[in-house]
Design a protein around this motif. Structure first.
Motif, mmCIF file in Angstrom:
data_model
loop_
_atom_site.group_PDB
_atom_site.id
_atom_site.type_symbol
_atom_site.label_atom_id
_atom_site.label_comp_id
_atom_site.label_asym_id
_atom_site.label_seq_id
_atom_site.Cartn_x
_atom_site.Cartn_y
_atom_site.Cartn_z
ATOM 1 N N GLN A 229 0.807 -1.213 0.000
ATOM 2 C CA GLN A 229 0.000 0.000 0.000
ATOM 3 C C GLN A 229 0.848 1.276 0.000
ATOM 4 O O GLN A 229 0.299 2.384 0.073
ATOM 5 C CB GLN A 229 -0.910 0.027 1.237
ATOM 6 C CG GLN A 229 -2.022 -0.997 1.226
ATOM 7 C CD GLN A 229 -3.050 -0.712 0.160
ATOM 8 O OE1 GLN A 229 -3.400 0.435 -0.096
ATOM 9 N NE2 GLN A 229 -3.537 -1.763 -0.473
ATOM 10 N N GLN A 230 2.178 1.152 -0.102
ATOM 11 C CA GLN A 230 3.018 2.334 0.090
ATOM 12 C C GLN A 230 2.748 3.434 -0.928
ATOM 13 O O GLN A 230 2.756 4.622 -0.579
ATOM 14 C CB GLN A 230 4.496 1.949 0.084
ATOM 15 C CG GLN A 230 4.977 1.247 -1.167
ATOM 16 C CD GLN A 230 6.456 0.904 -1.080
ATOM 17 O OE1 GLN A 230 7.270 1.757 -0.741
ATOM 18 N NE2 GLN A 230 6.809 -0.314 -1.356
ATOM 19 N N ASP A 231 2.483 3.085 -2.189
ATOM 20 C CA ASP A 231 2.208 4.135 -3.182
ATOM 21 C C ASP A 231 0.897 4.840 -2.879
ATOM 22 O O ASP A 231 0.808 6.077 -2.972
ATOM 23 C CB ASP A 231 2.158 3.528 -4.593
ATOM 24 C CG ASP A 231 3.534 3.103 -5.095
ATOM 25 O OD1 ASP A 231 4.545 3.574 -4.527
ATOM 26 O OD2 ASP A 231 3.601 2.299 -6.039
ATOM 27 N N ALA A 232 -0.134 4.074 -2.499
ATOM 28 C CA ALA A 232 -1.411 4.673 -2.144
ATOM 29 C C ALA A 232 -1.272 5.530 -0.893
ATOM 30 O O ALA A 232 -1.889 6.598 -0.779
ATOM 31 C CB ALA A 232 -2.459 3.579 -1.927
ATOM 32 N N LEU A 233 -0.439 5.091 0.048
ATOM 33 C CA LEU A 233 -0.214 5.860 1.262
ATOM 34 C C LEU A 233 0.469 7.187 0.955
ATOM 35 O O LEU A 233 0.044 8.241 1.425
ATOM 36 C CB LEU A 233 0.640 5.028 2.236
ATOM 37 C CG LEU A 233 0.986 5.668 3.574
ATOM 38 C CD1 LEU A 233 -0.249 5.862 4.417
ATOM 39 C CD2 LEU A 233 2.004 4.800 4.319
ATOM 40 N N LEU A 234 1.517 7.135 0.143
ATOM 41 C CA LEU A 234 2.242 8.351 -0.199
ATOM 42 C C LEU A 234 1.399 9.330 -0.995
ATOM 43 O O LEU A 234 1.682 10.540 -0.993
ATOM 44 C CB LEU A 234 3.503 7.981 -0.973
ATOM 45 C CG LEU A 234 4.584 7.237 -0.175
ATOM 46 C CD1 LEU A 234 5.702 6.769 -1.107
ATOM 47 C CD2 LEU A 234 5.137 8.107 0.945
#
Length: 239
Positions: A229-234
């Motif tokens: 989920q890191q891209d969605a989080l960023l």
């Protein structure tokens, strides 16, 4: 450095957060992201991996001072206190495979405050877990009760206190109740003491889940999903 590091991040995610996996991660980050950033600098593990490990292992639980999550394991209390005090133990506690109670040792955990009182399930909510812990502490002392408990959001068994940097389980229990900082550091100190931080560093999620005593088939994919989920989080707005 980590003891004095700000717990909350300098740039938290902006509220309201979406009801989504990324939003749930952002809520955890807003509580402990400052500490995770400092931990990232110390360990050379990217903060997104540390966040995924903390968020999933802790089930995203919100910290309430004095009410750190716990699970009292009746069979562990028997091993650590009850075996030498069988009559007192059997008057107050039951677990599977002992004294005629059916099931596995990890099942059918029950308690009663006094002889003749109704037996009640221990694992039926935090108030009942705390009542079982308090009863065990009265019988065998706080350290014996803490040794037999899964403590804090990450549910670390108290008998692992030395791996978390504490002299006894009672001290671990007190620290985890006092501040979420000690719960976060406790998880990663526990992992570091056992050589498991490399599994987080290398995103080997199933192996990390198995190492900390969880179900790798269940927790492993959840850890991998959180990491993913890191891209969605960023992409979420920040202050």
């Amino acid at each position: 450095m980590l003891i004095a590091a700000p717990l909350v991040p300098a740039r938290p995610y902006r509220l309201p957060l979406p009801d989504s996996p990324a939003g749930a991660l952002a809520r955890s980050y807003n509580r402990v992201g400052g500490l995770l950033q400092q931990l990232s600098s110390v360990t050379a593990i990217d903060a997104a991996a540390l966040l995924a490990a903390w968020h999933v292992t802790s089930a995203g639980r919100t910290f309430v001072p004095g009410q750190a999550a716990l699970r009292f394991e009746v069979d562990q209390f028997f091993r650590r206190w009850g075996r030498a005090n069988t009559a007192a133990f059997d008057a107050h506690f039951q677990f599977g495979g002992h004294a005629g109670t059916s099931g596995r040792a990890a099942a059918n955990h029950r308690m009663r405050e006094s002889a003749g009182a109704e037996w009640r399930a221990v694992h039926s909510g935090q108030p009942r877990e705390r009542a079982a812990f308090a009863l065990a502490a009265r019988l065998g002392g706080t350290d014996a009760a803490a040794m037999a408990s899964r403590l804090g959001a990450a549910q670390i068994l108290g008998f692992n206190h030395a791996d978390c940097g504490y002299g006894d389980a009672a001290a671990l229990h007190a620290a985890f109740n006092a501040d979420e900082r000690w719960q976060v550091l406790g998880l990663f100190d526990y992992a570091e003491s056992n050589g498991w931080l490399d599994l987080v560093r290398g995103h080997q999620w199933k192996k990390f889940a198995l190492a900390i005593g969880a179900d790798g088939e269940s927790l492993g994919p959840r850890l991998a999903d959180a990491w993913g989920q890191q891209d969605a989080l960023l992409a979420l707005p920040r202050d």
